[in-house]
Motif scaffolding. Structure first.
Motif, short mmCIF file in Angstrom:
data_model
loop_
_atom_site.label_atom_id
_atom_site.label_comp_id
_atom_site.label_asym_id
_atom_site.label_seq_id
_atom_site.Cartn_x
_atom_site.Cartn_y
_atom_site.Cartn_z
N SER A 90 0.83 -1.21 0.00
CA SER A 90 0.00 0.00 0.00
C SER A 90 0.86 1.25 0.00
O SER A 90 0.56 2.23 -0.70
N PHE A 91 1.95 1.23 0.75
CA PHE A 91 2.82 2.39 0.78
C PHE A 91 3.53 2.58 -0.56
O PHE A 91 3.77 3.71 -0.99
N GLN A 92 3.84 1.49 -1.22
CA GLN A 92 4.44 1.59 -2.55
C GLN A 92 3.47 2.24 -3.54
O GLN A 92 3.85 3.09 -4.33
N VAL A 93 2.20 1.82 -3.49
CA VAL A 93 1.19 2.42 -4.35
C VAL A 93 1.07 3.91 -4.06
O VAL A 93 0.98 4.74 -4.98
N PHE A 94 1.08 4.27 -2.78
CA PHE A 94 1.00 5.68 -2.40
C PHE A 94 2.20 6.46 -2.94
O PHE A 94 2.03 7.57 -3.49
N CYS A 95 3.39 5.91 -2.85
CA CYS A 95 4.58 6.59 -3.35
C CYS A 95 4.52 6.77 -4.86
O CYS A 95 4.89 7.83 -5.39
N ILE A 96 4.05 5.74 -5.56
CA ILE A 96 3.95 5.85 -7.02
C ILE A 96 2.96 6.94 -7.42
O ILE A 96 3.23 7.74 -8.33
N LEU A 97 1.81 6.99 -6.74
CA LEU A 97 0.82 8.01 -7.07
C LEU A 97 1.34 9.41 -6.80
O LEU A 97 1.16 10.32 -7.62
N VAL A 98 2.00 9.61 -5.68
CA VAL A 98 2.50 10.94 -5.33
C VAL A 98 3.62 11.37 -6.28
O VAL A 98 3.62 12.48 -6.82
N ILE A 99 4.59 10.50 -6.49
CA ILE A 99 5.73 10.85 -7.34
C ILE A 99 5.27 11.03 -8.80
O ILE A 99 5.75 11.93 -9.50
N SER A 100 4.35 10.19 -9.24
CA SER A 100 3.86 10.34 -10.61
C SER A 100 3.10 11.65 -10.79
O SER A 100 3.18 12.29 -11.85
N ILE A 153 -5.98 -7.13 -10.66
CA ILE A 153 -7.19 -6.32 -10.48
C ILE A 153 -7.16 -5.12 -11.42
O ILE A 153 -8.17 -4.80 -12.07
N CYS A 154 -6.02 -4.45 -11.52
CA CYS A 154 -5.92 -3.29 -12.41
C CYS A 154 -6.17 -3.69 -13.86
O CYS A 154 -6.94 -3.03 -14.57
N ARG A 155 -5.55 -4.77 -14.28
CA ARG A 155 -5.69 -5.22 -15.66
C ARG A 155 -7.14 -5.59 -15.96
O ARG A 155 -7.67 -5.29 -17.04
N MET A 156 -7.79 -6.22 -15.02
CA MET A 156 -9.17 -6.64 -15.21
C MET A 156 -10.10 -5.43 -15.34
O MET A 156 -10.96 -5.37 -16.23
N LEU A 157 -9.94 -4.44 -14.47
CA LEU A 157 -10.84 -3.29 -14.45
C LEU A 157 -10.67 -2.41 -15.67
O LEU A 157 -11.65 -1.98 -16.29
N PHE A 158 -9.41 -2.10 -16.04
CA PHE A 158 -9.27 -1.17 -17.15
C PHE A 158 -9.59 -1.82 -18.50
O PHE A 158 -10.04 -1.15 -19.42
N MET A 159 -9.41 -3.12 -18.64
CA MET A 159 -9.81 -3.75 -19.90
C MET A 159 -11.33 -3.81 -20.02
O MET A 159 -11.89 -3.62 -21.11
N PHE A 160 -12.02 -4.06 -18.92
CA PHE A 160 -13.49 -4.01 -18.94
C PHE A 160 -13.97 -2.60 -19.23
O PHE A 160 -14.93 -2.40 -19.99
N SER A 161 -13.31 -1.61 -18.62
CA SER A 161 -13.69 -0.22 -18.87
C SER A 161 -13.44 0.19 -20.31
O SER A 161 -14.25 0.90 -20.92
N VAL A 363 -10.53 4.23 -12.64
CA VAL A 363 -9.52 3.70 -13.56
C VAL A 363 -8.52 4.77 -13.97
O VAL A 363 -7.31 4.55 -13.95
N ASN A 364 -9.01 5.94 -14.33
CA ASN A 364 -8.11 7.00 -14.80
C ASN A 364 -7.27 7.60 -13.68
O ASN A 364 -6.14 8.03 -13.93
N THR A 365 -7.80 7.63 -12.46
CA THR A 365 -7.10 8.30 -11.37
C THR A 365 -6.21 7.36 -10.58
O THR A 365 -5.12 7.77 -10.14
N PHE A 366 -6.60 6.11 -10.42
CA PHE A 366 -5.85 5.20 -9.55
C PHE A 366 -5.34 3.95 -10.28
O PHE A 366 -4.17 3.60 -10.16
N VAL A 367 -6.21 3.29 -11.02
CA VAL A 367 -5.86 1.98 -11.57
C VAL A 367 -4.72 2.07 -12.57
O VAL A 367 -3.68 1.41 -12.44
N LEU A 368 -4.89 2.90 -13.61
CA LEU A 368 -3.86 2.99 -14.64
C LEU A 368 -2.54 3.56 -14.11
O LEU A 368 -1.47 3.04 -14.46
#
Length: 848
Positions: A90-100, A153-161, A363-368
């Motif tokens: 979870s902390f890795q995801v948070f770091c990726i979102l902030v730095i990106s 989970i990410c791959r499943m959601l954005f391909m369905f979207s 999907v646009n804000t978190f998943v991708l």
């Protein structure tokens, strides 16, 4: 198929040690349990049968408890883990979102995927994870499973979207051209993939699973990552441009083709794999059919609600997840299945609207961003410093880019696509990082002795290729303005090309008239339309409700913005859904919440982003039961006036007469008569161009009525009214003569193409002044259900002399204002069109 990256490689080594310790512990437990069973078996010889059964149940209960505790401990935290892997992930995801996000602000012209990949590289073993403490925190024995789970989970959601948002009519119309461009680079990549496969086989001494290795090389060379292409195009606001949509669906066809070919070739290697492929296909088809019935049931169940409930959304996502897990468990990727489920999902109704509302933002804000960031996290730059690895990496990137560029250019040359657009397409289709990355990171088999050496090489190729190509694509998209050109008038638009329109409504009463116009303009399959409907809502000063999110009813509102519009939203959605089910014309809906003082600016900006050719606005008056016109919202009038002055395209104001006026032609048993009034000038030519699209409907009979002055000294009357100076007189004569020539040529072309072939009627009325024009209009007032007329800008014409004495609404022009007034007692609706005034001359020739 291959091993993980250096970071995940450490995770698997730690996980193996943990499994070995757990195996020893299980051996001791099994020995102890075996001893207990032997002693209990010895004692049971003298006991009753009932005691044996009770003892057996106790042993089973203890075994279940032990297994449950073991699984929970394995999922939450291994003994060798210094931190809980869920926390580190979870902390890795948070770091990726902030730095990106930081990189996105600093490198905004380069696009979001580039910033997110770069953020993953920074967090990964290339930079931050090289520090021992950071490495021990991020890379642990149990983290690999969490990373795989998040990626799944990410791959499943954005391909369905992606499947849910796919424009199926556009895909059907352009499938041939899309397939040629998508296959151009891929075919050339397969040709050059043979020598490259031979070279890599010699270097890495591949002796087993050579066919799997060959498919992996071909996929890395030929595949295009559709999520990255979609993200890049949407952030550049090219998703509504012709080039952007073309590139988007080229990448989608390319990736789905690679998945289909890979899966088909793999399924024929054995009977068991072939059976699994058939089983996945059957389950996917069954879920597609089930989703159609569920969508219909949920729409009917929530007839009085804006959206379906959260539990019903959970049912759809649960079925999606179940299919994905089933496909992945038997060795096939779920990318194609998720995409097909979204592609075939019913688009009309509350279920699809709720899914889009729920998934688009997430999907646009978190998943991708997380998915792209994790791709960069796996990359380790230190693995490329080896001379052999660096040379092979550069070689594969050059082969991949070269085959894509040459193959795409050849396909575009065959389709006569301009070279500048072909260059952008070739670079966009060279973006990688979805299906190819999944194959690279798939679990290897013991026979794949080459997997460990090849993994880092191919992973470096995918990441570096995207990091290099992404900025180049962003620069090309930002500098190539000609690719974003779109027709902003109907006069220069080919009648058989796609018409993009934007209809604006404030209240449910406005919907019926606008959907009738959409129905009339979409009556011919050879002339496609792309309709948008925006609900304009005034931004209130205070919230209407003070309820918090947990106090809202299930499926009622999802955000504060959903409160705006009240019950009008439900009525508008129901009207649009009913229209879609009857006509099969899909309308893209949106809501614009803004202050009425600035809502015209937001509307014009939205129309420019959507690249529409015409905006339809409602009139600020409505017809009462007695036939009189009454003001409904005075603010609409000022908004219409502002939009007319600043619109980026043509504008039409629709005066709806209700039941006595224009009705939806689709499904109508009778043919409706429509009249186009032509007095001359650019606005009337635009009105006639709009009529060309309407007359294609089988339930519409169009008649063009041209008003011609009977005076022989036509030029003298214009000169006297214009100026007495010689220079201005000469200029007025020149302008009038040019305008008349354009009008005559436009009408003549229309007559030869449509009237001469009995597709439309044509009448000429000779009048002397405005009084005779009014009398002629009164004669035809009860003959037509819709009058189409240009706003004006005809100069001082004898045809309208004296008509400005009773002008009330200047935004309708002289003739439109007269027809909309109560004094005329006209039962038909009126559509007043103003042609967009360009600052520059439109490209291309006039195609009428």
């Amino acid at each position: 198929m291959t091993t993980k990256s250096p970071g995940t490689k450490v995770l698997h080594q730690k996980a193996k040690g943990t499994e070995r310790e757990r195996g020893e512990g299980e051996t001791e437990v099994s020995k102890e349990r075996k001893g207990k069973k032997e002693s209990e078996s010895y004692d049971s010889s003298s006991s009753s049968i009932t005691s044996d059964v009770s003892l057996l149940f106790k042993l089973l209960d203890q075994l279940v408890i032990l297994k449950t505790m073991e699984a929970t401990q394995q999922l939450v935290c291994q003994p060798v883990d210094a931190f809980n892997p869920l926390i580190t992930t979870s902390f890795q995801v948070f770091c990726i979102l902030v730095i990106s996000h930081i990189f996105h602000l600093l490198l905004k012209p380069l696009g979001g995927p580039f910033a997110q990949l770069l953020a993953g590289v920074v967090v990964g073993p290339t930079l931050l994870s090289r520090i021992n403490k950071v490495k021990d925190f991020f890379i642990q024995a149990s983290s690999a499973k969490y990373y795989q789970f998040f990626s799944f989970i990410c791959r499943m959601l954005f391909m369905f979207s992606i499947g849910l948002e796919t424009d199926i009519p556009y895909l059907k119309r352009n499938i041939r051209a899309l397939s040629i461009v998508a296959g151009g680079g891929s075919i050339l990549a397969c040709i050059f993939g043979g020598p490259l496969f031979w070279l890599l086989s010699m270097v890495f001494r591949v002796t087993h699973e050579r066919f799997a290795f060959y498919l992996l090389i071909l996929t890395v060379l030929a595949n295009s990552a559709s999520p990255i292409v979609i993200r890049m195009i949407s952030e550049s606001k090219f998703d509504t441009a012709d080039l952007g949509r073309f590139a988007l669906y080229c990448a989608l066809i390319n990736e789905m083709s690679c998945i289909a070919v890979f899966g088909a070739l793999r399924s024929f290697t054995s009977f068991s794999r072939f059976g699994c492929a058939i089983l996945v296909t059957l389950v996917t088809v069954a879920l597609i059919i089930l989703n159609k019935y569920l969508s219909y049931f949920f729409n009917k169940r929530n007839r009085k609600n804006r959206f379906v409930s959260n539990s019903e959304v959970f049912v759809i996502l649960f079925l999606l997840t179940s299919l994905s897990l089933f496909a992945e468990s038997i060795g096939y990727t779920a990318i194609a299945s998720c995409f097909l489920l979204g592609l075939m999902f019913p688009r009309q109704g509350k279920t699809a609207r709720t899914l889009l509302h729920k998934l688009t933002y997430a999907v646009n804000t978190f998943v991708l961003p997380v998915y792209f960031g994790y791709t960069g996290f796996q990359f380790d730059l230190s693995t490329v410093f080896d001379k052999l690895t660096l040379a092979l990496t550069v070689l594969i990137i050059l082969v991949s880019a070269g085959t894509k560029i040459v193959g795409t250019f050849a396909a575009c040359h065959y389709l006569k696509i301009p070279w500048n657009e072909a260059l952008i397409l070739s670079f966009l289709l060279n973006l990688k990082g979805n299906f190819d990355l999944l194959l690279i990171n798939s679990a290897p088999t013991p026979e794949m002795v080459w997997a460990t050496d090849v993994h880092n090489l191919l992973l470096s190729v995918v990441v570096l290729n995207t990091l290099i190509t992404g900025p180049v694509v962003a620069i090309l998209l930002n500098t190539e303005e000609s690719c974003a050109h779109y027709p902003t008038t109907l006069e220069i638009l080919n009648p058989e090309s796609e018409l993009r329109m934007l209809a604006c409504v404030y209240i449910p009463r406005h919907v019926s008239g606008h959907v009738s116009l959409i129905s009339a303009l979409g009556g011919c399959l050879s002339a496609p339309i792309k309709p948008y409907l925006v609900h304009l809502v005034e931004l209130p000063k205070k919230r209407k409700s003070k309820l918090m999110y947990h106090q809202l009813k299930d499926g009622d509102q999802f955000s504060d913005e959903e409160e705006y519009g009240g019950n009008d939203v439900l009525e508008i959605n129901d009207a649009v859904d009913s229209f879609t089910s009857e006509t099969k014309i899909l309308i893209q809906q949106s809501k614009l919440v803004s202050s009425f003082l600035t809502i015209n600016e937001d509307l014009c900006n939205g129309a420019e982003d959507l690249r529409v050719s015409i905006i339809f606005l409602p009139f600020h008056k409505h017809q009462r039961i007695d036939g009189k016109m009454e003001n409904s919202m005075e603010e609409i009038r000022s908004i219409n006036q502002k939009v007319i002055r600043h619109a980026p395209c043509s504008v039409g104001i629709f005066v709806d007469r209700g039941q006595t006026g224009f009705q939806q032609p689709h499904g109508s048993p009778s043919v409706q008569n429509i009249a186009t009034l032509f007095f001359g000038g650019p606005d009337d030519r635009e009105a006639l161009a709009c009529s060309k699209r309407i007359l294609m409907h089988s339930q519409i009979s169009l008649t063009v009525i041209r008003f011609i002055p009977t005076t022989s000294s036509r030029h003298n009357s214009w000169i006297n009214d214009s100026s007495h100076k010689d220079e201005e007189v000469i200029m007025a004569i020149s302008n009038i003569g040019t305008e008349n020539e354009i009008d005559n040529a436009f009408v003549e072309t229309f007559y030869n193409r449509y009237v001469a072939h009995d597709k439309a009627g044509f009448v000429e009325k000779h009048v002397r002044d405005g009084l005779e024009t009014v009398a002629a209009l009164r004669e035809i007032s009860d003959m037509y259900s819709l009058f189409i007329v240009g706003k004006g800008r005809r100069g001082i014409s004898p045809l309208t002399t004296g008509m400005s004495d009773w002008e009330e609404c200047p935004e309708l022009g002289l003739v439109g204002d007269l027809l909309a007034s109560s004094e005329m007692n006209i039962n038909g609706s009126i559509l007043v069109i103003q042609r967009h005034q360009h600052s520059e001359t439109d490209r291309g020739l006039l195609d009428v």
